[in-house]
Design a protein around this motif. Structure first.
Motif, PDB file in Angstrom:
ATOM      1  N   SER A  63      60.458  25.318  53.487  1.00  0.00           N
ATOM      2  CA  SER A  63      61.033  26.162  54.531  1.00  0.00           C
ATOM      3  C   SER A  63      62.554  26.060  54.547  1.00  0.00           C
ATOM      4  O   SER A  63      63.256  27.051  54.805  1.00  0.00           O
ATOM      5  CB  SER A  63      60.469  25.775  55.907  1.00  0.00           C
ATOM      6  OG  SER A  63      60.836  24.445  56.248  1.00  0.00           O
ATOM      7  N   SER A  67      65.036  29.218  53.848  1.00  0.00           N
ATOM      8  CA  SER A  67      66.025  29.567  54.874  1.00  0.00           C
ATOM      9  C   SER A  67      67.442  29.565  54.294  1.00  0.00           C
ATOM     10  O   SER A  67      68.278  30.385  54.687  1.00  0.00           O
ATOM     11  CB  SER A  67      65.943  28.592  56.050  1.00  0.00           C
ATOM     12  OG  SER A  67      66.357  27.286  55.672  1.00  0.00           O
ATOM     13  N   GLY A  71      69.507  32.815  54.325  1.00  0.00           N
ATOM     14  CA  GLY A  71      70.759  32.686  55.058  1.00  0.00           C
ATOM     15  C   GLY A  71      71.967  33.017  54.220  1.00  0.00           C
ATOM     16  O   GLY A  71      72.908  33.669  54.691  1.00  0.00           O
ATOM     17  N   PHE A 128      60.332  29.110  64.366  1.00  0.00           N
ATOM     18  CA  PHE A 128      61.710  29.534  64.582  1.00  0.00           C
ATOM     19  C   PHE A 128      62.184  29.059  65.946  1.00  0.00           C
ATOM     20  O   PHE A 128      61.460  29.191  66.946  1.00  0.00           O
ATOM     21  CB  PHE A 128      61.830  31.059  64.498  1.00  0.00           C
ATOM     22  CG  PHE A 128      63.232  31.568  64.681  1.00  0.00           C
ATOM     23  CD1 PHE A 128      64.165  31.435  63.664  1.00  0.00           C
ATOM     24  CD2 PHE A 128      63.620  32.157  65.876  1.00  0.00           C
ATOM     25  CE1 PHE A 128      65.472  31.891  63.826  1.00  0.00           C
ATOM     26  CE2 PHE A 128      64.917  32.619  66.051  1.00  0.00           C
ATOM     27  CZ  PHE A 128      65.841  32.484  65.012  1.00  0.00           C
ATOM     28  N   GLY A 362      64.406  25.210  59.227  1.00  0.00           N
ATOM     29  CA  GLY A 362      64.818  26.513  58.726  1.00  0.00           C
ATOM     30  C   GLY A 362      65.704  27.271  59.687  1.00  0.00           C
ATOM     31  O   GLY A 362      66.662  27.931  59.281  1.00  0.00           O
ATOM     32  N   SER A 363      65.400  27.171  60.984  1.00  0.00           N
ATOM     33  CA  SER A 363      66.172  27.911  61.985  1.00  0.00           C
ATOM     34  C   SER A 363      67.636  27.505  61.968  1.00  0.00           C
ATOM     35  O   SER A 363      68.538  28.347  62.016  1.00  0.00           O
ATOM     36  CB  SER A 363      65.594  27.674  63.386  1.00  0.00           C
ATOM     37  OG  SER A 363      64.243  28.003  63.443  1.00  0.00           O
ATOM     38  N   SER A 365      69.518  25.945  59.529  1.00  0.00           N
ATOM     39  CA  SER A 365      70.245  26.345  58.319  1.00  0.00           C
ATOM     40  C   SER A 365      70.482  27.849  58.279  1.00  0.00           C
ATOM     41  O   SER A 365      71.578  28.316  57.945  1.00  0.00           O
ATOM     42  CB  SER A 365      69.474  25.910  57.070  1.00  0.00           C
ATOM     43  OG  SER A 365      69.445  24.508  56.950  1.00  0.00           O
ATOM     44  N   LEU A 366      69.456  28.613  58.624  1.00  0.00           N
ATOM     45  CA  LEU A 366      69.556  30.070  58.598  1.00  0.00           C
ATOM     46  C   LEU A 366      70.662  30.562  59.530  1.00  0.00           C
ATOM     47  O   LEU A 366      71.496  31.399  59.152  1.00  0.00           O
ATOM     48  CB  LEU A 366      68.216  30.689  58.996  1.00  0.00           C
ATOM     49  CG  LEU A 366      68.110  32.219  58.984  1.00  0.00           C
ATOM     50  CD1 LEU A 366      68.290  32.757  57.571  1.00  0.00           C
ATOM     51  CD2 LEU A 366      66.761  32.667  59.546  1.00  0.00           C
TER      52      LEU A 366
END
Length: 393
Positions: A63, A67, A71, A128, A362-363, A365-366
């Motif tokens: 993940s 991301s 991103g 998320f 993931g949230s 880094s994105l």
């Protein structure tokens, strides 16, 4: 002739790609990617011992990798949009972010260890965390607000709406049980006011209000349960050994790495799972144990160079909005670094703040790459505005 046509098509595609990335802040981009690659190594090591059934990488690494790729692409796309246009879209951006937070309050999910912390939305593919996107939305909307009132920034009738603006994200994340993100928003709010040259008297009054509010919340039992234990445990670690277990083992792991560490995938405490959540909140302990003091300092130097670079772009921005946007991004990154390192060294309570671009999630880094896309836009449009795809006067 056919060969020439094919070559021409390839050349056009190359030119279109070059148009997208031309004028981008490559220094910031490469610094961020270096942090992400190092972070992937640390998360891979942290989750390596849990791999089973022939799996090559863990879900955390997968993940995180996805991301970063998404991103990065988003950041390049955003860099081609004039940041002035982005700032004027603040009502739509703010409404979307607030809507996601309200949705999370009613339909969010929480980890088993913290059923009161409904901070994530289950997208089935991955989880998320809307508060990460809210940080970017706040930077955009608050920058526009501060720029709008810059000529009367120190009037009381200006400060009150600014305080209300800052209190909205803090209140929204507190409703979902995410005290850690609330602290980051508070630091971002204070930092961006400082960048706007607000009179020091307002800061003194604000800090007094925060101190009194914290004392009242403590006395009234609003700060209770595990959060209260973790704060008290900092002063009485022997009496609250269970609450300090994660941080104590983390410091032992970092110290055992010595100067150069025990080697990649060879950290005793990392591979035995002795440090809980070392793939996210305590990721620096992996660097300390397996790459030693040198590896830990390398991670921190990369991040501090990134912050300083964003500050430099802020100082060279063509206008106040660009300056405030980049300043807000720098404050956000610095706040997360400060709180995460403070947690890992037992200087602050453990409140679930990740190390930017290094921790699994993931949230985070994105959304950091999304924020950096805005920084790229400020860099690009402050230097060569007509070399971009979506130039607007």
């Amino acid at each position: 002739m056919a060969t020439l046509a094919v070559d021409s098509n390839i050349l056009k595609r190359k030119n279109s790609i070059w148009t997208l990335i031309k004028g981008t802040d490559f220094v910031t981009m490469l610094t961020a990617l270096s942090a992400s690659i190092y972070g992937l190594m640390l998360v891979y090591s942290a989750s390596y011992s849990s791999l089973s059934g022939g799996r090559v990488i863990s879900s955390d690494v997968r993940s995180m990798l996805v991301s970063i790729i998404i991103g990065f692409v988003i950041s390049i796309a955003v860099s081609n949009i004039d940041y002035d246009v982005i700032s004027k879209l603040w009502p739509i951006i703010a409404a979307g972010c607030v809507g996601l937070m309200i949705f999370t309050f009613f339909f969010g999910v929480a980890p088993e260890s913290r059923p009161d912390s409904k901070c994530w939305i289950d997208l089935k593919v991955f989880y998320f965390q809307p508060s990460e996107l809210l940080k970017v939305g706040f930077i955009i909307s608050f920058s526009y607000h501060l720029d709008l009132v810059r000529d009367k920034i120190n009037k009381l009738k200006t400060i009150i709406p600014l305080v209300i603006h800052g209190a909205i994200p803090v209140g929204l994340v507190l409703l979902t049980g995410d005290a850690g993100s609330a602290l980051i928003f508070l630091i971002m709010f204070i930092g961006m006011l400082f960048l706007s040259r607000v009179n020091i008297g307002y800061f003194i009054a604000g800090f007094c209000a925060i101190f009194v509010g914290f004392a009242v919340a403590w006395k009234a039992g609003i700060i209770d349960g595990i959060q209260r234990q973790r704060i008290v445990a900092l002063f009485y670690p022997e009496q609250y050994a269970d609450a300090m277990y994660q941080q104590t083992n983390g410091k032992i792991a970092m110290g055992s790495g010595g100067l150069f560490g025990q080697g990649f995938l060879h950290g005793n405490m990392t591979q035995s799972g002795a440090v809980p959540v070392n793939e996210s909140d305590m990721v620096l302990t992996v660097a300390g144990e397996e790459f030693g003091f040198v590896g830990t300092m390398a991670a921190l130097l990369i991040l501090f160079f990134l912050v300083l670079r964003v500050i430099k772009i802020a100082m060279n921005a063509r206008d106040n909005v660009g300056y405030l946007m980049c300043g807000g991004i720098a404050v956000m990154l610095f706040a997360q670094i400060l709180v995460n390192v403070g947690m890992e060294l037992s200087l602050l309570p453990c409140i679930g703040i990740t190390l930017p671009l290094f921790s699994a999630g993931g949230s985070s880094s994105l959304c950091i790459y999304l924020a950096l896309g805005i920084e790229y836009s400020v860099y690009r449009f402050s230097r060569a505005p007509r070399e971009t795809l979506f130039y607007t006067k």
